[in-house]
Design an enzyme around this catalytic site. Sequence first.
Site, mmCIF file in Angstrom:
data_model
loop_
_atom_site.group_PDB
_atom_site.id
_atom_site.type_symbol
_atom_site.label_atom_id
_atom_site.label_comp_id
_atom_site.label_asym_id
_atom_site.label_seq_id
_atom_site.Cartn_x
_atom_site.Cartn_y
_atom_site.Cartn_z
ATOM 1 C CG PHE A 119 27.310 36.071 46.091
ATOM 2 C CD1 PHE A 119 27.423 36.023 47.595
ATOM 3 C CD2 PHE A 119 27.101 37.333 45.442
ATOM 4 C CE1 PHE A 119 27.291 37.255 47.905
ATOM 5 C CE2 PHE A 119 26.984 38.567 46.019
ATOM 6 C CZ PHE A 119 27.035 38.372 47.451
ATOM 7 C CD GLN A 239 27.341 43.647 38.158
ATOM 8 O OE1 GLN A 239 28.157 43.665 39.047
ATOM 9 N NE2 GLN A 239 27.433 42.652 37.497
ATOM 10 C CG HIS A 241 23.674 44.872 42.704
ATOM 11 N ND1 HIS A 241 22.228 44.335 43.299
ATOM 12 C CD2 HIS A 241 24.729 44.063 43.301
ATOM 13 C CE1 HIS A 241 22.594 43.310 44.213
ATOM 14 N NE2 HIS A 241 23.997 43.296 44.226
ATOM 15 C CG LEU A 251 24.171 46.419 46.729
ATOM 16 C CD1 LEU A 251 23.837 46.949 45.482
ATOM 17 C CD2 LEU A 251 25.304 46.061 46.913
ATOM 18 C CD GLU A 254 24.367 38.467 43.182
ATOM 19 O OE1 GLU A 254 24.296 39.400 42.224
ATOM 20 O OE2 GLU A 254 25.416 37.523 43.312
ATOM 21 N NE ARG A 285 25.730 41.340 41.686
ATOM 22 C CZ ARG A 285 26.797 41.773 42.363
ATOM 23 N NH1 ARG A 285 27.530 42.774 41.859
ATOM 24 N NH2 ARG A 285 26.920 41.177 43.539
ATOM 25 C CG HIS A 351 26.940 47.446 41.975
ATOM 26 N ND1 HIS A 351 27.053 47.798 43.066
ATOM 27 C CD2 HIS A 351 27.328 46.202 42.060
ATOM 28 C CE1 HIS A 351 27.554 47.062 43.970
ATOM 29 N NE2 HIS A 351 27.753 46.185 43.405
ATOM 30 N NE ARG A 393 31.986 43.415 39.896
ATOM 31 C CZ ARG A 393 31.424 43.225 41.438
ATOM 32 N NH1 ARG A 393 31.352 42.064 42.212
ATOM 33 N NH2 ARG A 393 30.597 44.115 41.903
HETATM 34 C C1 LIG Z 1 27.817 49.022 48.000
HETATM 35 C C2 LIG Z 1 28.678 48.132 47.417
HETATM 36 C C3 LIG Z 1 28.916 46.858 47.795
HETATM 37 C C4 LIG Z 1 29.520 45.802 47.027
HETATM 38 N N1 LIG Z 1 29.671 44.629 47.392
HETATM 39 C C5 LIG Z 1 30.588 43.703 46.994
HETATM 40 C C6 LIG Z 1 30.877 42.450 47.436
HETATM 41 O O1 LIG Z 1 30.014 41.907 48.479
HETATM 42 N N2 LIG Z 1 31.641 41.689 46.837
HETATM 43 C C7 LIG Z 1 32.677 42.059 45.726
HETATM 44 O O2 LIG Z 1 33.214 41.246 45.241
HETATM 45 N N3 LIG Z 1 32.405 43.448 45.373
HETATM 46 C C8 LIG Z 1 31.342 44.027 46.000
HETATM 47 N N4 LIG Z 1 31.473 45.584 45.289
HETATM 48 C C9 LIG Z 1 32.379 46.013 44.561
HETATM 49 C C10 LIG Z 1 33.693 46.288 45.293
HETATM 50 O O3 LIG Z 1 33.423 46.701 46.478
HETATM 51 C C11 LIG Z 1 34.604 47.474 44.632
HETATM 52 O O4 LIG Z 1 34.619 47.234 42.997
HETATM 53 C C12 LIG Z 1 36.159 47.343 45.007
HETATM 54 O O5 LIG Z 1 35.996 47.453 46.444
HETATM 55 C C13 LIG Z 1 36.705 48.472 44.318
HETATM 56 O O6 LIG Z 1 38.070 48.604 45.087
HETATM 57 P P1 LIG Z 1 39.203 49.641 44.723
HETATM 58 O O7 LIG Z 1 40.183 49.391 45.543
HETATM 59 O O8 LIG Z 1 39.333 49.228 43.164
HETATM 60 O O9 LIG Z 1 38.441 51.071 44.935
HETATM 61 P P2 LIG Z 1 37.877 51.797 45.905
HETATM 62 O O10 LIG Z 1 37.843 51.017 47.227
HETATM 63 O O11 LIG Z 1 36.933 52.554 45.489
HETATM 64 O O12 LIG Z 1 39.127 52.713 46.426
HETATM 65 C C14 LIG Z 1 39.526 53.807 45.437
HETATM 66 C C15 LIG Z 1 40.734 54.888 46.033
HETATM 67 O O13 LIG Z 1 40.932 55.443 45.279
HETATM 68 C C16 LIG Z 1 41.063 56.941 45.605
HETATM 69 N N5 LIG Z 1 40.794 57.984 44.686
HETATM 70 C C17 LIG Z 1 39.998 58.263 43.882
HETATM 71 N N6 LIG Z 1 40.351 59.278 42.854
HETATM 72 C C18 LIG Z 1 41.464 59.591 43.645
HETATM 73 C C19 LIG Z 1 42.122 60.766 43.079
HETATM 74 N N7 LIG Z 1 41.878 61.752 42.023
HETATM 75 N N8 LIG Z 1 43.304 61.059 44.089
HETATM 76 C C20 LIG Z 1 43.672 60.337 45.095
HETATM 77 N N9 LIG Z 1 43.129 59.222 45.284
HETATM 78 C C21 LIG Z 1 41.922 58.816 44.645
HETATM 79 C C22 LIG Z 1 39.962 57.144 46.901
HETATM 80 O O14 LIG Z 1 40.508 57.907 47.673
HETATM 81 C C23 LIG Z 1 39.893 55.519 47.548
HETATM 82 O O15 LIG Z 1 40.980 55.499 48.481
HETATM 83 C C24 LIG Z 1 30.682 46.375 45.970
HETATM 84 C C25 LIG Z 1 30.255 47.811 45.497
HETATM 85 C C26 LIG Z 1 29.275 48.478 46.331
HETATM 86 C C27 LIG Z 1 29.621 50.090 45.921
#
Ligand SMILES: Cc1cc2nc3c(=O)[nH]c(=O)nc-3n(C[C@H](O)[C@H](O)[C@H](O)COP(=O)(O)OP(=O)(O)OC[C@H]3O[C@@H](n4cnc5c(N)ncnc54)[C@H](O)[C@@H]3O)c2cc1C
Length: 579
Positions: A119, A239, A241, A251, A254, A285, A351, A393
């Site tokens: 990666f 960031q 991507h 997306l 990577e 990135r 991203h 990141r």
């Molecule tokens: C397409 C894509 C591919 C990716 N691939 C990778 C990868 O391969 N490896 C890697 O390390 N990272 C990757 N990332 C980044 C990583 O996936 C995210 O940064 C990470 O999953 C975020 O997790 P989180 O739990 O912080 O938020 P999220 O998974 O976004 O969850 C947010 C939560 O908050 C809740 N929420 C938001 N606002 C409110 C509100 N007002 N009231 C109640 N609930 C709310 C939502 O319902 C949700 O449950 C990727 C991101 C994307 C977009």
Amino acid sequence: MHYEFDAVVVGAGGAGLSAALELARQVGQTHRIAVLSKLYPVRSHTGAAQGGIGAALGNVEEDHWEWHAFDTVKGSDYLADQDAVEIMCREAIECVYDLEHYGLPFSRLEDGRIAQRRFGGHTRNYGEGPVHRSCYAADRTGHMILQTMYQQCLKHDVKFFDEFHVLDLIIHQGRCAGVVAYEIATGRLHTFHAKAVLFATGGFGRMYKVTSNALALTGDGVAIAFRRGIPLEDMEFFQFHPTGIYRLGILITEGARGEGGILRNNDGERFMERYAPTIKDLAPRDMVSRAIYWEIRNGRGINGKDYVHLDLTHLGREIIETRLPDITDFVRTYLGIDPVKEPIPVTPTAHYAMGGIPTDVDGRVVTDASNTPLPGFYAAGECACVSVHGANRLGTNSLLDILVFGRRAARHMAQYIQQVDMPAMPDDPEQWSRQTIARLMEGDGGERHGQIRAELQSLMMDNVSVFRTEETLKTALEGLAGLKERYGRVTVQDKGRRFNTDLLEAIELGNLLELAEVTTFAARQRTESRGGHYREDYPNRDDQNWLKHSLVSRGEDGGLVWDSKPVVITRFQPQERKY
Ligand SMILES: Cc1cc2nc3c(=O)[nH]c(=O)nc-3n(C[C@H](O)[C@H](O)[C@H](O)COP(=O)(O)OP(=O)(O)OC[C@H]3O[C@@H](n4cnc5c(N)ncnc54)[C@H](O)[C@@H]3O)c2cc1C
């Protein structure tokens, strides 16, 4: 309704579920724990993560957590706090094995151990060449994490409030005392009174026109904390991507380059060889995204257009279809292209938010440059800034961040809620939420939130994306002031109470506008280039003046106020960043 819980987790992505599970395991028998999520949990954006989770297991070749820590710090352009990075890279290994024990179906090596792939920015022996460090489940790693963690939470009887949209944070007498949420199915407001609250609400890529982020990523938690007086850290670093599907932003992981994919310009040249001679297409990135735009600016976009090619054709059908099945489907569905035979048109896509709500390594939200915690308030995941990603990141480090720091925050919360009483509540905790809803439902200003959102996204894409200058940032701030003024006259069309997405989108737009302003303001202050923040008028990194985190808050006169705090350096002194 008025609910009482010991701990409330807002967000059911990887960060929220990992925290909820740890709370349930530690104090679930004796304490009341709730998870509130505006989405049904497994629809959280974590489920879209493709490429993998980084951990120095050393299954394919020699690896050490110290090498991982070095790469993370170098990738961050030396802005990450190294104490936090050390914790993350050390605990990564245990975290991945825990996932395995919870039942996550990782892809495997022939001998049965967890498979690992290359990666961007992850290297062997402090920068010698790419290393196999990303643990993955084909290109559905996040999906598998989310399903696995959700099942574990259900098994541990965690109480979920699905489709509860949190509108406000209650802070009273110097303590965090709960949240106010809007129940999407009924349109009713509810107060959740709690000893401790964790925000795990994810990122805010929807501030930009072209993004890999899901529709729901509007930065609600970050904006709510900011409105309640928490300064935001390092918001100038967003960031891009390098490989979003051209125009759509969807997306292409990577991991595709980790498996050997190559970026090519119109001459068919593998141009990353010129920009990063040692690790080429697997450079971090920020560097690859800039390189793509430089190629396009110099007329080497494909057929003179504004995209380049991601070429997987030399990998062969077997690898493409077994290791990258989902992205192969996306490309076939959205572009009508078969990646086995043809290269994929790509451009950078918004991203990941490096900045956010400042926390310490136990997830406690801190309120100033001396890291004073606000008792009872925690944050983890993409909404938080701990800071392990600094100015840029590395891929696979976010899934790691959400699991490691979600769990650490939960451990601290478990101690805290056993020690304190229920906090006092203000007289009318729902006041702000009620007034905000009334203004949007009953106003007659005639502005439409959809129109303003589209203009915001274009404004940010044109002026505050990969390249920035004083002029573009000034243009953005002026534009944002106009949009905020018009936002004051937004009225929603749907006057009903059930599933009123019109109202919720209007509220989300308010959050995006707030965060766009902070991002642009912070970017204008930082007169240097570092990681994802590239100023064409200040193209060099300036450690003398800028080796520090930014903190932006709202002053009493309504204007934004800039402050800073030092970067924690333990073992890696800043060096020039070359690959
Ligand atoms: C397409 C894509 C591919 C990716 N691939 C990778 C990868 O391969 N490896 C890697 O390390 N990272 C990757 N990332 C980044 C990583 O996936 C995210 O940064 C990470 O999953 C975020 O997790 P989180 O739990 O912080 O938020 P999220 O998974 O976004 O969850 C947010 C939560 O908050 C809740 N929420 C938001 N606002 C409110 C509100 N007002 N009231 C109640 N609930 C709310 C939502 O319902 C949700 O449950 C990727 C991101 C994307 C977009």
